[in-house]
Design a protein around this motif. Structure first.
Motif, PDB file in Angstrom:
ATOM      1  N   GLN A 132       0.835  -1.206   0.000  1.00 23.77           N
ATOM      2  CA  GLN A 132       0.000   0.000   0.000  1.00 23.77           C
ATOM      3  C   GLN A 132       0.871   1.259   0.000  1.00 23.77           C
ATOM      4  N   ALA A 133       1.906   1.252   0.834  1.00 24.87           N
ATOM      5  CA  ALA A 133       2.788   2.422   0.934  1.00 24.87           C
ATOM      6  C   ALA A 133       3.539   2.657  -0.374  1.00 24.87           C
ATOM      7  N   ALA A 134       4.000   1.577  -1.017  1.00 22.74           N
ATOM      8  CA  ALA A 134       4.694   1.721  -2.298  1.00 22.74           C
ATOM      9  C   ALA A 134       3.750   2.296  -3.351  1.00 22.74           C
ATOM     10  N   ARG A 135       2.514   1.847  -3.336  1.00 16.73           N
ATOM     11  CA  ARG A 135       1.525   2.338  -4.306  1.00 16.73           C
ATOM     12  C   ARG A 135       1.178   3.801  -4.070  1.00 16.73           C
ATOM     13  N   GLY A 136       1.235   4.242  -2.811  1.00 16.97           N
ATOM     14  CA  GLY A 136       0.850   5.611  -2.490  1.00 16.97           C
ATOM     15  C   GLY A 136       1.994   6.598  -2.448  1.00 16.97           C
ATOM     16  N   ALA A 137       3.230   6.085  -2.506  1.00 20.78           N
ATOM     17  CA  ALA A 137       4.403   6.966  -2.418  1.00 20.78           C
ATOM     18  C   ALA A 137       4.676   7.650  -3.754  1.00 20.78           C
ATOM     19  N   GLU A 138       5.328   8.776  -3.661  1.00 24.76           N
ATOM     20  CA  GLU A 138       5.769   9.482  -4.868  1.00 24.76           C
ATOM     21  C   GLU A 138       6.840   8.631  -5.562  1.00 24.76           C
ATOM     22  N   PRO A 139       6.904   8.694  -6.885  1.00 21.29           N
ATOM     23  CA  PRO A 139       7.957   7.952  -7.579  1.00 21.29           C
ATOM     24  C   PRO A 139       9.339   8.359  -7.062  1.00 21.29           C
ATOM     25  N   GLY A 140      10.195   7.381  -6.951  1.00 21.77           N
ATOM     26  CA  GLY A 140      11.549   7.661  -6.481  1.00 21.77           C
ATOM     27  C   GLY A 140      11.957   6.697  -5.392  1.00 21.77           C
ATOM     28  N   ARG A 141      12.855   7.190  -4.529  1.00 21.34           N
ATOM     29  CA  ARG A 141      13.446   6.319  -3.512  1.00 21.34           C
ATOM     30  C   ARG A 141      12.427   5.807  -2.491  1.00 21.34           C
ATOM     31  N   GLY A 142      11.474   6.635  -2.105  1.00 20.11           N
ATOM     32  CA  GLY A 142      10.469   6.199  -1.137  1.00 20.11           C
ATOM     33  C   GLY A 142       9.654   5.033  -1.649  1.00 20.11           C
ATOM     34  N   ARG A 143       9.211   5.153  -2.885  1.00 17.63           N
ATOM     35  CA  ARG A 143       8.431   4.078  -3.496  1.00 17.63           C
ATOM     36  C   ARG A 143       9.268   2.818  -3.615  1.00 17.63           C
ATOM     37  N   ALA A 144      10.512   2.966  -4.067  1.00 13.57           N
ATOM     38  CA  ALA A 144      11.401   1.817  -4.236  1.00 13.57           C
ATOM     39  C   ALA A 144      11.713   1.158  -2.888  1.00 13.57           C
ATOM     40  N   ALA A 145      11.882   1.961  -1.847  1.00 15.61           N
ATOM     41  CA  ALA A 145      12.187   1.412  -0.526  1.00 15.61           C
ATOM     42  C   ALA A 145      11.024   0.574  -0.002  1.00 15.61           C
ATOM     43  N   PHE A 146       9.797   1.061  -0.151  1.00 20.25           N
ATOM     44  CA  PHE A 146       8.642   0.278   0.308  1.00 20.25           C
ATOM     45  C   PHE A 146       8.456  -0.980  -0.530  1.00 20.25           C
ATOM     46  N   ALA A 147       8.703  -0.883  -1.830  1.00 19.42           N
ATOM     47  CA  ALA A 147       8.598  -2.067  -2.690  1.00 19.42           C
ATOM     48  C   ALA A 147       9.618  -3.117  -2.266  1.00 19.42           C
ATOM     49  N   GLN A 148      10.829  -2.681  -1.947  1.00 16.41           N
ATOM     50  CA  GLN A 148      11.874  -3.601  -1.493  1.00 16.41           C
ATOM     51  C   GLN A 148      11.485  -4.244  -0.163  1.00 16.41           C
ATOM     52  N   LYS A 149      10.946  -3.443   0.743  1.00 15.87           N
ATOM     53  CA  LYS A 149      10.505  -3.996   2.030  1.00 15.87           C
ATOM     54  C   LYS A 149       9.393  -5.021   1.818  1.00 15.87           C
ATOM     55  N   ALA A 150       8.482  -4.742   0.906  1.00 13.69           N
ATOM     56  CA  ALA A 150       7.388  -5.686   0.630  1.00 13.69           C
ATOM     57  C   ALA A 150       7.939  -7.007   0.114  1.00 13.69           C
ATOM     58  N   PRO A 171       2.125 -13.702  -4.156  1.00 19.63           N
ATOM     59  CA  PRO A 171       2.416 -13.273  -5.529  1.00 19.63           C
ATOM     60  C   PRO A 171       1.395 -12.264  -6.053  1.00 19.63           C
ATOM     61  N   HIS A 172       0.139 -12.436  -5.688  1.00 23.52           N
ATOM     62  CA  HIS A 172      -0.903 -11.511  -6.134  1.00 23.52           C
ATOM     63  C   HIS A 172      -0.730 -10.143  -5.484  1.00 23.52           C
ATOM     64  N   LEU A 173      -0.336 -10.137  -4.217  1.00 29.18           N
ATOM     65  CA  LEU A 173      -0.072  -8.863  -3.542  1.00 29.18           C
ATOM     66  C   LEU A 173       1.095  -8.139  -4.201  1.00 29.18           C
ATOM     67  N   LEU A 174       2.164  -8.878  -4.481  1.00 30.33           N
ATOM     68  CA  LEU A 174       3.347  -8.252  -5.061  1.00 30.33           C
ATOM     69  C   LEU A 174       3.087  -7.763  -6.483  1.00 30.33           C
ATOM     70  N   GLU A 175       2.134  -8.365  -7.175  1.00 29.94           N
ATOM     71  CA  GLU A 175       1.728  -7.849  -8.494  1.00 29.94           C
ATOM     72  C   GLU A 175       1.147  -6.437  -8.382  1.00 29.94           C
ATOM     73  N   GLY A 176       0.677  -6.095  -7.183  1.00 30.89           N
ATOM     74  CA  GLY A 176       0.109  -4.770  -6.946  1.00 30.89           C
ATOM     75  C   GLY A 176       1.148  -3.679  -6.768  1.00 30.89           C
ATOM     76  N   LEU A 177       2.415  -4.062  -6.740  1.00 31.82           N
ATOM     77  CA  LEU A 177       3.474  -3.041  -6.621  1.00 31.82           C
ATOM     78  C   LEU A 177       3.531  -2.211  -7.896  1.00 31.82           C
ATOM     79  N   PRO A 178       3.909  -0.945  -7.776  1.00 22.26           N
ATOM     80  CA  PRO A 178       4.038  -0.103  -8.971  1.00 22.26           C
ATOM     81  C   PRO A 178       5.081  -0.701  -9.938  1.00 22.26           C
ATOM     82  N   ALA A 179       4.868  -0.507 -11.205  1.00 22.84           N
ATOM     83  CA  ALA A 179       5.786  -1.019 -12.233  1.00 22.84           C
ATOM     84  C   ALA A 179       7.183  -0.453 -12.017  1.00 22.84           C
ATOM     85  N   ASN A 180       8.186  -1.236 -12.372  1.00 24.67           N
ATOM     86  CA  ASN A 180       9.597  -0.859 -12.271  1.00 24.67           C
ATOM     87  C   ASN A 180      10.041  -0.586 -10.852  1.00 24.67           C
ATOM     88  N   GLN A 181       9.392  -1.183  -9.899  1.00 21.17           N
ATOM     89  CA  GLN A 181       9.806  -1.009  -8.506  1.00 21.17           C
ATOM     90  C   GLN A 181      10.149  -2.365  -7.990  1.00 21.17           C
TER      91      GLN A 181
END
Length: 181
Positions: A132-150, A171-181
């Motif tokens: 959820q945090a990765a999806r709601g974060a601004e593009p950049g390091r914040g989004r990438a950090a939450f995607a990595q944590k997920a 796997p279905h949850l991780l598909e919800g991560l923003p593209a290229n993250q």
């Protein structure tokens, strides 16, 4: 105000779908209301919501130990299930501040109480919150950090709970991560 099993009518009486439950349910609801513990209803999620104030108070009174662990988990669980109707990746009632608070609560719970009985569910909820945090974060390091944590938490979850039904959902949850993250 309807939910999956019944509704509250204009007189605050609980009406359940099906037969034979009216009087006991109405007595229960009346007693809860008289004792100051009535059930709250959310029109957003169309169901009764958790009474979280008691867990907040428990944490205030006992900020560490077994009671704090139980209260922390119930706060995490209650906010999580109250935040969405059908899709946890599309919360209906969760601000960015509340999400950040829930992530801190989940991380602290897992760190301070590694043997907690509800660790599996708390870990799963935290994976969802990271997505959820990765999806709601601004593009950049914040989004990438939450995607990595997920991804990291999901990998840890799979190793720790390989037989869990929740593992199949990862796997279905991780598909919800923003593209290229």
């Amino acid at each position: 105000r309807r939910n999956g099993v019944g509704y509250i009518d204009e007189s605050d009486k609980v009406q359940f779908f099906g037969a034979g439950q009216g009087l006991p349910s109405n007595v229960l609801m009346s007693e809860l209301r008289l004792r100051g513990t009535s059930l709250a209803y959310s029109a957003d999620t169309n169901r009764f919501i958790a009474n979280l104030q008691y867990y907040r108070e428990a944490l205030r009174l006992a900020p560490s130990g077994e009671a704090a662990a139980a209260a922390s988990f119930r706060l995490l669980q209650g906010h999580f299930y109250d935040s969405f109707t059908t899709d946890p990746l599309r919360p209906t009632s969760q601000s960015h501040a509340r999400l950040a608070e829930q992530i801190r609560l989940g991380e602290d719970l897992l760190k301070k109480y590694p043997q907690h009985a509800e660790r599996e569910e708390a870990s799963f909820i935290l994976v969802v919150h990271y997505v959820q945090a990765a999806r709601g974060a601004e593009p950049g390091r914040g989004r990438a950090a939450f995607a990595q944590k997920a991804r990291a938490m999901a990998g840890e979850f799979e190793k720790t709970y390989p037989e869990s039904l929740r593992t199949a959902a990862l796997p279905h949850l991780l598909e919800g991560l923003p593209a290229n993250q």
